[in-house]
Design a protein around this motif. Sequence first.
Motif, PDB file in Angstrom:
ATOM      1  N   VAL A 134      -8.989  -8.324   3.417  1.00  0.00           N
ATOM      2  CA  VAL A 134      -7.588  -7.902   3.143  1.00  0.00           C
ATOM      3  C   VAL A 134      -6.770  -7.084   4.112  1.00  0.00           C
ATOM      4  O   VAL A 134      -5.284  -6.933   5.100  1.00  0.00           O
ATOM      5  CB  VAL A 134      -8.025  -7.721   2.063  1.00  0.00           C
ATOM      6  CG1 VAL A 134      -6.272  -6.988   1.659  1.00  0.00           C
ATOM      7  CG2 VAL A 134      -7.949  -8.699   0.293  1.00  0.00           C
ATOM      8  N   VAL A 180       0.363 -15.419  -1.544  1.00  0.00           N
ATOM      9  CA  VAL A 180      -0.610 -14.668  -2.320  1.00  0.00           C
ATOM     10  C   VAL A 180       0.411 -13.665  -2.550  1.00  0.00           C
ATOM     11  O   VAL A 180       0.328 -13.011  -3.946  1.00  0.00           O
ATOM     12  CB  VAL A 180      -1.932 -14.058  -1.682  1.00  0.00           C
ATOM     13  CG1 VAL A 180      -2.406 -12.995  -2.132  1.00  0.00           C
ATOM     14  CG2 VAL A 180      -2.789 -15.027  -1.146  1.00  0.00           C
ATOM     15  N   LEU A 225      -0.723 -12.606   7.616  1.00  0.00           N
ATOM     16  CA  LEU A 225      -0.397 -12.334   6.866  1.00  0.00           C
ATOM     17  C   LEU A 225       1.286 -11.660   8.108  1.00  0.00           C
ATOM     18  O   LEU A 225       0.615 -11.416   9.261  1.00  0.00           O
ATOM     19  CB  LEU A 225      -0.197 -10.336   6.856  1.00  0.00           C
ATOM     20  CG  LEU A 225       0.339  -9.312   5.921  1.00  0.00           C
ATOM     21  CD1 LEU A 225       0.895  -9.385   4.423  1.00  0.00           C
ATOM     22  CD2 LEU A 225      -0.456  -8.044   6.391  1.00  0.00           C
ATOM     23  N   PHE A 279       1.975 -12.806   2.252  1.00  0.00           N
ATOM     24  CA  PHE A 279       1.241 -12.689   2.570  1.00  0.00           C
ATOM     25  C   PHE A 279       0.466 -14.062   2.291  1.00  0.00           C
ATOM     26  O   PHE A 279       0.560 -14.618   0.999  1.00  0.00           O
ATOM     27  CB  PHE A 279       0.323 -11.816   1.907  1.00  0.00           C
ATOM     28  CG  PHE A 279      -1.198 -11.436   2.520  1.00  0.00           C
ATOM     29  CD1 PHE A 279      -2.155 -12.096   3.177  1.00  0.00           C
ATOM     30  CD2 PHE A 279      -1.944 -10.854   0.788  1.00  0.00           C
ATOM     31  CE1 PHE A 279      -2.921 -11.565   2.823  1.00  0.00           C
ATOM     32  CE2 PHE A 279      -3.394 -10.906   0.547  1.00  0.00           C
ATOM     33  CZ  PHE A 279      -4.094 -11.360   1.763  1.00  0.00           C
ATOM     34  N   SER A 283      -9.952 -13.848   9.662  1.00  0.00           N
ATOM     35  CA  SER A 283     -11.228 -14.364   8.081  1.00  0.00           C
ATOM     36  C   SER A 283     -12.109 -13.738   8.060  1.00  0.00           C
ATOM     37  O   SER A 283     -12.873 -13.088   8.572  1.00  0.00           O
ATOM     38  CB  SER A 283     -11.569 -15.985   9.151  1.00  0.00           C
ATOM     39  OG  SER A 283     -10.978 -16.868   9.625  1.00  0.00           O
ATOM     40  N   TYR A 293      -6.886 -10.772  -4.072  1.00  0.00           N
ATOM     41  CA  TYR A 293      -7.628 -10.243  -3.311  1.00  0.00           C
ATOM     42  C   TYR A 293      -8.007  -9.202  -3.336  1.00  0.00           C
ATOM     43  O   TYR A 293      -7.217  -8.447  -3.060  1.00  0.00           O
ATOM     44  CB  TYR A 293      -7.546 -10.964  -1.928  1.00  0.00           C
ATOM     45  CG  TYR A 293      -7.793 -12.592  -2.065  1.00  0.00           C
ATOM     46  CD1 TYR A 293      -9.090 -13.616  -2.566  1.00  0.00           C
ATOM     47  CD2 TYR A 293      -6.738 -13.568  -2.222  1.00  0.00           C
ATOM     48  CE1 TYR A 293      -8.644 -14.550  -2.068  1.00  0.00           C
ATOM     49  CE2 TYR A 293      -6.887 -14.545  -1.648  1.00  0.00           C
ATOM     50  CZ  TYR A 293      -7.582 -15.104  -2.472  1.00  0.00           C
ATOM     51  OH  TYR A 293      -8.148 -16.817  -2.216  1.00  0.00           O
ATOM     52  N   THR A 343      -9.584 -17.485   5.010  1.00  0.00           N
ATOM     53  CA  THR A 343      -8.574 -16.967   6.546  1.00  0.00           C
ATOM     54  C   THR A 343      -7.006 -16.760   5.847  1.00  0.00           C
ATOM     55  O   THR A 343      -6.626 -17.364   5.179  1.00  0.00           O
ATOM     56  CB  THR A 343      -8.170 -18.190   7.605  1.00  0.00           C
ATOM     57  OG1 THR A 343      -9.170 -18.412   8.278  1.00  0.00           O
ATOM     58  CG2 THR A 343      -7.245 -17.347   9.077  1.00  0.00           C
ATOM     59  N   PHE A 344      -6.824 -15.039   6.194  1.00  0.00           N
ATOM     60  CA  PHE A 344      -5.616 -14.609   5.764  1.00  0.00           C
ATOM     61  C   PHE A 344      -4.346 -14.679   6.684  1.00  0.00           C
ATOM     62  O   PHE A 344      -4.537 -14.511   7.743  1.00  0.00           O
ATOM     63  CB  PHE A 344      -5.742 -13.521   5.214  1.00  0.00           C
ATOM     64  CG  PHE A 344      -6.473 -13.119   4.324  1.00  0.00           C
ATOM     65  CD1 PHE A 344      -5.627 -14.039   3.231  1.00  0.00           C
ATOM     66  CD2 PHE A 344      -7.433 -12.147   3.774  1.00  0.00           C
ATOM     67  CE1 PHE A 344      -7.119 -13.522   1.896  1.00  0.00           C
ATOM     68  CE2 PHE A 344      -8.437 -11.625   2.679  1.00  0.00           C
ATOM     69  CZ  PHE A 344      -8.111 -13.156   1.960  1.00  0.00           C
ATOM     70  N   VAL A 383      -6.846  -7.282   8.141  1.00  0.00           N
ATOM     71  CA  VAL A 383      -5.405  -8.665   8.101  1.00  0.00           C
ATOM     72  C   VAL A 383      -4.378  -7.580   8.337  1.00  0.00           C
ATOM     73  O   VAL A 383      -3.578  -7.615   9.692  1.00  0.00           O
ATOM     74  CB  VAL A 383      -5.704  -9.795   7.908  1.00  0.00           C
ATOM     75  CG1 VAL A 383      -5.191  -9.539   5.931  1.00  0.00           C
ATOM     76  CG2 VAL A 383      -4.351 -10.624   8.426  1.00  0.00           C
ATOM     77  N   VAL A 401      -3.120 -17.647   2.232  1.00  0.00           N
ATOM     78  CA  VAL A 401      -4.493 -17.596   2.761  1.00  0.00           C
ATOM     79  C   VAL A 401      -4.771 -19.060   2.871  1.00  0.00           C
ATOM     80  O   VAL A 401      -3.860 -20.068   1.788  1.00  0.00           O
ATOM     81  CB  VAL A 401      -5.147 -17.284   1.396  1.00  0.00           C
ATOM     82  CG1 VAL A 401      -5.002 -17.737   0.396  1.00  0.00           C
ATOM     83  CG2 VAL A 401      -6.403 -17.321   1.430  1.00  0.00           C
TER      84      VAL A 401
END
Length: 401
Positions: free
Chosen positions: A319, A257, A217, A265, A304, A314, A214-215, A322, A267
Amino acid sequence: MSQLDAKRAKLPASAFAYVDSKGRRRLPINDEPHVRNALARFNQVVFEDEAARERARKKLLVAARKYGIVPIGFVTGQLESRASEATAGRLVVELGQAGTPAEFERRVRTALRDPTLVVLHWSDSAGGYLDAEGRRVALPEAAGDARGDRATTLLERHGQPMTALVHSTAVLKTSALLKTVTAAVRLAVENDRLRGQIQAQASESRTLPTGIVTFLLTDVEGSTGLLNRLGDRYATLLADIRAVIRGCVHRAGGREVDARADEFFAVFVRASDALEAALGIERGLRSRAWPDDVGVRVRAGIHSGRPTLTDAGYVGLAVHTVARICSAGHGGQILLSAAARDALGRSRPAGLRMRTLGSHRFHGLRDAVAVVQVLGPELQARFPPLRTVAAMDAELDTKRL
Protein backbone atom coordinates in the motif's frame (compact mmCIF):
# COMPACT_ATOMS: atom_id res chain seq x y z
CA MET A 1 -68.24 34.19 -5.08
CA SER A 2 -70.20 31.02 -5.97
CA GLN A 3 -73.53 30.17 -4.41
CA LEU A 4 -71.86 27.40 -2.40
CA ASP A 5 -69.13 29.69 -1.11
CA ALA A 6 -71.67 32.37 -0.20
CA LYS A 7 -73.76 29.85 1.73
CA ARG A 8 -70.67 28.52 3.53
CA ALA A 9 -69.56 32.05 4.45
CA LYS A 10 -72.81 32.60 6.32
CA LEU A 11 -72.28 29.52 8.52
CA PRO A 12 -70.90 30.04 12.02
CA ALA A 13 -67.49 28.61 12.96
CA SER A 14 -69.27 25.97 15.04
CA ALA A 15 -70.59 24.49 11.79
CA PHE A 16 -67.07 23.31 10.87
CA ALA A 17 -65.02 20.55 12.44
CA TYR A 18 -61.79 22.47 11.91
CA VAL A 19 -60.95 26.18 11.88
CA ASP A 20 -57.21 26.91 11.64
CA SER A 21 -55.29 29.76 13.29
CA LYS A 22 -55.84 31.99 10.25
CA GLY A 23 -59.60 31.53 10.35
CA ARG A 24 -59.79 29.16 7.39
CA ARG A 25 -62.67 26.74 7.86
CA ARG A 26 -62.54 23.08 6.89
CA LEU A 27 -64.91 20.10 7.09
CA PRO A 28 -68.42 21.57 7.32
CA ILE A 29 -70.70 19.57 9.64
CA ASN A 30 -73.91 21.61 9.46
CA ASP A 31 -76.05 18.71 8.19
CA GLU A 32 -75.98 14.95 7.70
CA PRO A 33 -74.57 14.93 4.11
CA HIS A 34 -71.76 17.28 5.12
CA VAL A 35 -70.93 15.17 8.18
CA ARG A 36 -70.69 12.04 6.04
CA ASN A 37 -68.47 13.94 3.58
CA ALA A 38 -66.27 15.21 6.42
CA LEU A 39 -65.86 11.66 7.75
CA ALA A 40 -64.70 10.52 4.31
CA ARG A 41 -62.31 13.45 3.80
CA PHE A 42 -60.86 13.73 7.29
CA ASN A 43 -57.53 12.06 6.49
CA GLN A 44 -57.03 14.33 3.47
CA VAL A 45 -56.91 17.49 5.59
CA VAL A 46 -53.54 18.89 6.69
CA PHE A 47 -53.82 20.01 10.32
CA GLU A 48 -51.54 22.55 11.98
CA ASP A 49 -50.64 20.13 14.76
CA GLU A 50 -51.77 16.93 16.41
CA ALA A 51 -53.82 18.82 19.01
CA ALA A 52 -55.84 20.51 16.27
CA ARG A 53 -56.38 17.16 14.59
CA GLU A 54 -57.65 15.63 17.84
CA ARG A 55 -60.07 18.51 18.49
CA ALA A 56 -61.48 18.20 14.97
CA ARG A 57 -61.83 14.44 15.33
CA LYS A 58 -63.81 14.75 18.55
CA LYS A 59 -66.05 17.47 17.10
CA LEU A 60 -66.73 15.35 14.03
CA LEU A 61 -67.67 12.31 16.13
CA VAL A 62 -70.08 14.43 18.18
CA ALA A 63 -71.73 15.62 14.95
CA ALA A 64 -71.94 12.03 13.68
CA ARG A 65 -73.73 10.99 16.90
CA LYS A 66 -76.13 13.92 16.51
CA TYR A 67 -77.29 12.66 13.09
CA GLY A 68 -77.29 8.99 14.09
CA ILE A 69 -74.32 8.12 11.92
CA VAL A 70 -72.23 5.10 13.00
CA PRO A 71 -68.75 6.00 11.59
CA ILE A 72 -67.31 2.47 11.47
CA GLY A 73 -65.05 3.16 8.47
CA PHE A 74 -63.83 6.41 9.97
CA VAL A 75 -62.95 4.84 13.33
CA THR A 76 -61.27 1.87 11.64
CA GLY A 77 -59.21 4.21 9.45
CA GLN A 78 -58.15 6.25 12.46
CA LEU A 79 -57.12 3.13 14.36
CA GLU A 80 -55.13 1.88 11.35
CA SER A 81 -53.46 5.29 10.96
CA ARG A 82 -52.51 5.39 14.65
CA ALA A 83 -51.28 1.79 14.47
CA SER A 84 -49.16 2.58 11.40
CA GLU A 85 -47.66 5.65 13.07
CA ALA A 86 -46.90 3.65 16.21
CA THR A 87 -45.40 0.81 14.16
CA ALA A 88 -43.22 3.20 12.17
CA GLY A 89 -42.03 5.05 15.27
CA ARG A 90 -41.27 1.86 17.16
CA LEU A 91 -39.50 0.30 14.17
CA VAL A 92 -37.29 3.36 13.62
CA VAL A 93 -36.07 3.02 17.21
CA GLU A 94 -35.58 -0.72 16.89
CA LEU A 95 -33.69 -0.44 13.59
CA GLY A 96 -31.49 2.28 15.04
CA GLN A 97 -30.53 -0.13 17.82
CA ALA A 98 -29.58 -2.93 15.42
CA GLY A 99 -25.88 -3.55 15.93
CA THR A 100 -25.22 -5.42 12.68
CA PRO A 101 -26.66 -5.56 9.16
CA ALA A 102 -27.94 -9.07 9.94
CA GLU A 103 -29.83 -7.82 13.01
CA PHE A 104 -31.24 -4.92 10.94
CA GLU A 105 -32.51 -7.42 8.38
CA ARG A 106 -34.05 -9.67 11.07
CA ARG A 107 -36.07 -6.79 12.51
CA VAL A 108 -37.39 -5.77 9.10
CA ARG A 109 -38.37 -9.40 8.45
CA THR A 110 -40.32 -9.44 11.70
CA ALA A 111 -42.07 -6.15 10.92
CA LEU A 112 -43.19 -7.33 7.46
CA ARG A 113 -43.89 -10.88 8.67
CA ASP A 114 -41.73 -12.32 5.89
CA PRO A 115 -38.95 -14.69 7.05
CA THR A 116 -37.52 -14.80 3.51
CA LEU A 117 -37.00 -11.02 3.20
CA VAL A 118 -33.51 -9.78 2.33
CA VAL A 119 -32.27 -6.23 2.92
CA LEU A 120 -29.70 -5.04 0.37
CA HIS A 121 -27.65 -1.84 0.55
CA TRP A 122 -26.28 -0.05 -2.52
CA SER A 123 -22.50 0.15 -2.87
CA ASP A 124 -20.91 2.65 -5.26
CA SER A 125 -17.61 0.81 -5.19
CA ALA A 126 -19.17 -2.56 -6.03
CA GLY A 127 -21.55 -0.99 -8.53
CA GLY A 128 -24.49 -2.95 -7.13
CA TYR A 129 -26.39 -4.09 -4.07
CA LEU A 130 -24.68 -5.95 -1.19
CA ASP A 131 -26.31 -8.27 1.33
CA ALA A 132 -25.65 -8.37 5.09
CA GLU A 133 -22.46 -10.38 4.47
CA GLY A 134 -21.09 -7.90 1.94
CA ARG A 135 -21.78 -10.12 -1.05
CA ARG A 136 -23.05 -8.61 -4.28
CA VAL A 137 -26.60 -9.74 -5.09
CA ALA A 138 -28.59 -9.27 -8.29
CA LEU A 139 -32.15 -7.99 -7.90
CA PRO A 140 -35.03 -10.18 -9.13
CA GLU A 141 -36.03 -9.22 -12.65
CA ALA A 142 -39.13 -7.06 -12.98
CA ALA A 143 -41.82 -8.06 -10.46
CA GLY A 144 -40.42 -11.46 -9.57
CA ASP A 145 -38.16 -14.35 -10.50
CA ALA A 146 -38.98 -17.41 -12.53
CA ARG A 147 -41.22 -18.75 -9.76
CA GLY A 148 -43.04 -15.44 -9.59
CA ASP A 149 -42.97 -15.28 -5.79
CA ARG A 150 -40.35 -12.56 -5.26
CA ALA A 151 -40.75 -8.81 -5.46
CA THR A 152 -38.45 -5.84 -4.86
CA THR A 153 -39.18 -2.55 -3.11
CA LEU A 154 -36.53 0.07 -3.91
CA LEU A 155 -35.64 3.01 -1.67
CA GLU A 156 -33.69 5.94 -3.11
CA ARG A 157 -32.07 9.04 -1.65
CA HIS A 158 -31.87 12.17 -3.82
CA GLY A 159 -32.54 10.01 -6.86
CA GLN A 160 -29.68 7.63 -6.07
CA PRO A 161 -30.02 3.94 -5.06
CA MET A 162 -29.93 3.42 -1.29
CA THR A 163 -31.67 0.24 -0.09
CA ALA A 164 -33.64 -2.60 -1.63
CA LEU A 165 -36.07 -4.94 0.13
CA VAL A 166 -36.43 -8.27 -1.67
CA HIS A 167 -39.48 -10.00 -0.27
CA SER A 168 -42.37 -12.32 -0.98
CA THR A 169 -45.01 -11.02 -3.37
CA ALA A 170 -47.51 -11.70 -0.59
CA VAL A 171 -46.15 -8.62 1.18
CA LEU A 172 -47.57 -6.46 -1.63
CA LYS A 173 -51.08 -7.38 -0.46
CA THR A 174 -50.44 -5.54 2.81
CA SER A 175 -49.73 -2.23 1.11
CA ALA A 176 -50.34 -0.07 4.19
CA LEU A 177 -47.93 -2.15 6.29
CA LEU A 178 -45.32 -2.17 3.50
CA LYS A 179 -45.57 1.61 3.18
CA THR A 180 -45.17 2.04 6.94
CA VAL A 181 -42.17 -0.30 7.19
CA THR A 182 -40.37 1.14 4.15
CA ALA A 183 -40.80 4.64 5.58
CA ALA A 184 -39.25 3.45 8.84
CA VAL A 185 -36.39 1.72 6.99
CA ARG A 186 -35.71 4.85 4.95
CA LEU A 187 -35.61 7.06 8.04
CA ALA A 188 -33.43 4.61 9.95
CA VAL A 189 -30.95 4.26 7.08
CA GLU A 190 -30.76 8.01 6.46
CA ASN A 191 -30.44 8.87 10.15
CA ASP A 192 -27.77 6.25 10.63
CA ARG A 193 -26.10 6.44 7.24
CA LEU A 194 -22.64 7.21 8.65
CA ARG A 195 -22.62 4.07 10.77
CA GLY A 196 -24.13 2.18 7.88
CA GLN A 197 -21.35 3.37 5.59
CA ILE A 198 -18.74 2.21 8.10
CA GLN A 199 -20.41 -1.19 8.41
CA ALA A 200 -20.80 -1.46 4.65
CA GLN A 201 -17.13 -0.59 4.20
CA ALA A 202 -16.16 -3.39 6.60
CA SER A 203 -18.44 -5.84 4.78
CA GLU A 204 -17.03 -4.80 1.42
CA SER A 205 -13.47 -5.07 2.67
CA ARG A 206 -14.03 -8.74 3.50
CA THR A 207 -14.91 -9.38 -0.15
CA LEU A 208 -11.83 -7.68 -1.64
CA PRO A 209 -9.30 -9.93 -3.40
CA THR A 210 -6.44 -11.39 -1.36
CA GLY A 211 -3.05 -12.87 -2.18
CA ILE A 212 -0.97 -11.17 -4.86
CA VAL A 213 -2.98 -8.21 -6.16
CA THR A 214 -2.27 -5.07 -8.16
CA PHE A 215 -3.03 -1.62 -6.79
CA LEU A 216 -3.86 1.49 -8.82
CA LEU A 217 -3.67 4.87 -7.11
CA THR A 218 -4.51 8.11 -8.88
CA ASP A 219 -4.06 11.69 -7.72
CA VAL A 220 -5.16 15.00 -9.29
CA GLU A 221 -2.20 17.22 -10.10
CA GLY A 222 -2.47 20.84 -8.99
CA SER A 223 -5.70 20.31 -7.06
CA THR A 224 -5.06 23.33 -4.83
CA GLY A 225 -4.75 25.59 -7.87
CA LEU A 226 -7.96 24.17 -9.30
CA LEU A 227 -9.72 24.80 -6.01
CA ASN A 228 -8.50 28.40 -5.88
CA ARG A 229 -9.64 29.01 -9.45
CA LEU A 230 -13.03 27.32 -9.31
CA GLY A 231 -14.02 27.93 -5.70
CA ASP A 232 -17.29 26.17 -4.84
CA ARG A 233 -17.42 24.62 -8.32
CA TYR A 234 -14.39 22.47 -7.49
CA ALA A 235 -16.63 19.99 -5.69
CA THR A 236 -18.56 19.37 -8.92
CA LEU A 237 -15.32 19.08 -10.88
CA LEU A 238 -13.95 16.51 -8.42
CA ALA A 239 -17.19 14.51 -8.60
CA ASP A 240 -16.93 14.44 -12.41
CA ILE A 241 -13.29 13.34 -12.24
CA ARG A 242 -14.18 10.56 -9.83
CA ALA A 243 -17.02 9.44 -12.09
CA VAL A 244 -14.57 9.00 -14.99
CA ILE A 245 -12.07 7.13 -12.80
CA ARG A 246 -14.71 4.97 -11.14
CA GLY A 247 -16.22 4.01 -14.48
CA CYS A 248 -12.84 2.97 -15.91
CA VAL A 249 -12.03 0.93 -12.79
CA HIS A 250 -15.34 -0.92 -12.88
CA ARG A 251 -15.15 -1.62 -16.61
CA ALA A 252 -11.67 -3.10 -16.16
CA GLY A 253 -12.89 -5.43 -13.42
CA GLY A 254 -11.34 -3.55 -10.49
CA ARG A 255 -12.71 -2.77 -7.05
CA GLU A 256 -12.72 0.63 -5.40
CA VAL A 257 -10.94 0.52 -2.05
CA ASP A 258 -11.05 4.17 -1.02
CA ALA A 259 -11.65 7.65 -2.41
CA ARG A 260 -10.63 10.61 -0.34
CA ALA A 261 -9.82 14.20 -1.27
CA ASP A 262 -8.36 14.00 -4.80
CA GLU A 263 -7.02 10.43 -4.52
CA PHE A 264 -8.66 7.25 -5.80
CA PHE A 265 -7.45 3.82 -4.66
CA ALA A 266 -8.45 0.61 -6.48
CA VAL A 267 -7.40 -3.04 -6.52
CA PHE A 268 -7.26 -5.60 -9.33
CA VAL A 269 -6.66 -9.32 -9.50
CA ARG A 270 -4.66 -8.90 -12.72
CA ALA A 271 -2.01 -6.28 -13.41
CA SER A 272 -3.16 -5.97 -17.03
CA ASP A 273 -6.60 -4.84 -15.84
CA ALA A 274 -5.05 -2.16 -13.64
CA LEU A 275 -3.06 -0.85 -16.60
CA GLU A 276 -6.15 -0.94 -18.81
CA ALA A 277 -8.01 1.17 -16.21
CA ALA A 278 -5.16 3.68 -16.00
CA LEU A 279 -5.08 4.07 -19.79
CA GLY A 280 -8.85 4.52 -19.86
CA ILE A 281 -8.64 7.19 -17.17
CA GLU A 282 -6.07 9.22 -19.12
CA ARG A 283 -8.12 8.96 -22.31
CA GLY A 284 -11.38 9.76 -20.53
CA LEU A 285 -10.05 12.86 -18.80
CA ARG A 286 -8.49 14.21 -22.00
CA SER A 287 -11.75 13.84 -23.91
CA ARG A 288 -13.80 15.85 -21.41
CA ALA A 289 -14.51 19.58 -21.55
CA TRP A 290 -13.87 21.11 -18.14
CA PRO A 291 -15.28 24.37 -16.67
CA ASP A 292 -13.32 27.54 -17.49
CA ASP A 293 -11.16 25.36 -19.78
CA VAL A 294 -9.08 24.24 -16.81
CA GLY A 295 -6.57 21.49 -17.42
CA VAL A 296 -7.31 18.30 -15.49
CA ARG A 297 -4.30 16.03 -15.23
CA VAL A 298 -4.07 12.90 -13.10
CA ARG A 299 -0.97 10.98 -12.13
CA ALA A 300 -1.26 7.20 -11.76
CA GLY A 301 0.84 4.67 -9.87
CA ILE A 302 0.57 0.87 -10.21
CA HIS A 303 2.21 -1.75 -7.98
CA SER A 304 1.77 -5.49 -7.44
CA GLY A 305 2.29 -7.11 -4.06
CA ARG A 306 0.82 -9.25 -1.28
CA PRO A 307 -0.89 -6.95 1.26
CA THR A 308 -2.82 -7.92 4.38
CA LEU A 309 -6.60 -7.52 4.23
CA THR A 310 -8.44 -6.32 7.35
CA ASP A 311 -11.95 -5.02 8.05
CA ALA A 312 -10.52 -1.53 7.60
CA GLY A 313 -9.04 -2.37 4.18
CA TYR A 314 -5.54 -3.21 2.99
CA VAL A 315 -2.41 -2.66 5.08
CA GLY A 316 1.20 -3.41 4.38
CA LEU A 317 4.25 -2.37 2.42
CA ALA A 318 2.46 -2.77 -0.93
CA VAL A 319 0.00 0.00 0.00
CA HIS A 320 2.79 2.41 0.95
CA THR A 321 4.75 1.55 -2.18
CA VAL A 322 1.95 2.35 -4.64
CA ALA A 323 1.30 5.61 -2.77
CA ARG A 324 4.94 6.67 -3.13
CA ILE A 325 5.08 5.71 -6.81
CA CYS A 326 1.95 7.71 -7.56
CA SER A 327 3.18 10.78 -5.66
CA ALA A 328 6.47 10.69 -7.59
CA GLY A 329 4.76 11.11 -10.96
CA HIS A 330 3.27 14.02 -12.85
CA GLY A 331 -0.14 14.68 -14.39
CA GLY A 332 -0.71 12.46 -17.41
CA GLN A 333 2.06 10.04 -16.39
CA ILE A 334 1.48 6.34 -15.65
CA LEU A 335 4.18 4.74 -13.49
CA LEU A 336 4.61 1.06 -12.65
CA SER A 337 6.85 -0.67 -10.19
CA ALA A 338 9.09 -3.38 -11.57
CA ALA A 339 6.87 -5.86 -9.70
CA ALA A 340 3.79 -4.64 -11.58
CA ARG A 341 5.67 -4.74 -14.89
CA ASP A 342 6.73 -8.32 -14.21
CA ALA A 343 3.14 -9.23 -13.22
CA LEU A 344 1.97 -8.07 -16.64
CA GLY A 345 3.97 -10.83 -18.30
CA ARG A 346 2.81 -11.26 -21.88
CA SER A 347 -0.55 -9.59 -21.23
CA ARG A 348 0.79 -6.10 -21.95
CA PRO A 349 -1.61 -4.23 -24.29
CA ALA A 350 -0.40 -3.99 -27.88
CA GLY A 351 1.39 -0.79 -28.87
CA LEU A 352 2.71 0.00 -25.39
CA ARG A 353 6.34 0.19 -24.33
CA MET A 354 8.01 0.50 -20.96
CA ARG A 355 10.75 3.03 -20.25
CA THR A 356 12.96 2.16 -17.30
CA LEU A 357 13.43 5.17 -15.02
CA GLY A 358 15.85 3.48 -12.64
CA SER A 359 15.64 2.61 -8.95
CA HIS A 360 14.68 5.35 -6.52
CA ARG A 361 14.43 5.91 -2.79
CA PHE A 362 11.06 6.98 -1.43
CA HIS A 363 10.19 8.40 1.95
CA GLY A 364 9.33 5.67 4.46
CA LEU A 365 10.52 2.77 2.28
CA ARG A 366 13.70 0.99 3.33
CA ASP A 367 14.65 -0.34 -0.11
CA ALA A 368 14.87 1.47 -3.42
CA VAL A 369 12.05 0.81 -5.88
CA ALA A 370 12.57 0.24 -9.61
CA VAL A 371 10.13 2.39 -11.59
CA VAL A 372 9.06 2.22 -15.24
CA GLN A 373 6.95 4.64 -17.30
CA VAL A 374 4.27 3.49 -19.71
CA LEU A 375 4.74 4.80 -23.26
CA GLY A 376 2.10 4.66 -25.96
CA PRO A 377 0.69 6.54 -28.96
CA GLU A 378 -1.89 8.40 -26.82
CA LEU A 379 0.39 9.15 -23.88
CA GLN A 380 2.69 12.07 -23.25
CA ALA A 381 6.29 10.85 -23.28
CA ARG A 382 8.36 13.58 -21.63
CA PHE A 383 8.00 14.65 -18.02
CA PRO A 384 10.16 16.34 -15.39
CA PRO A 385 12.27 14.08 -13.13
CA LEU A 386 10.40 11.92 -10.65
CA ARG A 387 9.54 13.53 -7.32
CA THR A 388 11.66 11.22 -5.19
CA VAL A 389 13.62 11.70 -1.96
CA ALA A 390 16.77 12.52 -3.95
CA ALA A 391 14.91 15.02 -6.15
CA MET A 392 13.37 16.74 -3.15
CA ASP A 393 16.75 16.87 -1.37
CA ALA A 394 18.32 18.41 -4.47
CA GLU A 395 15.50 20.97 -4.71
CA LEU A 396 16.01 21.88 -1.05
CA ASP A 397 19.76 22.27 -1.57
CA THR A 398 19.12 24.56 -4.56
CA LYS A 399 16.79 26.75 -2.48
CA ARG A 400 19.44 27.02 0.23
CA LEU A 401 21.99 28.24 -2.28
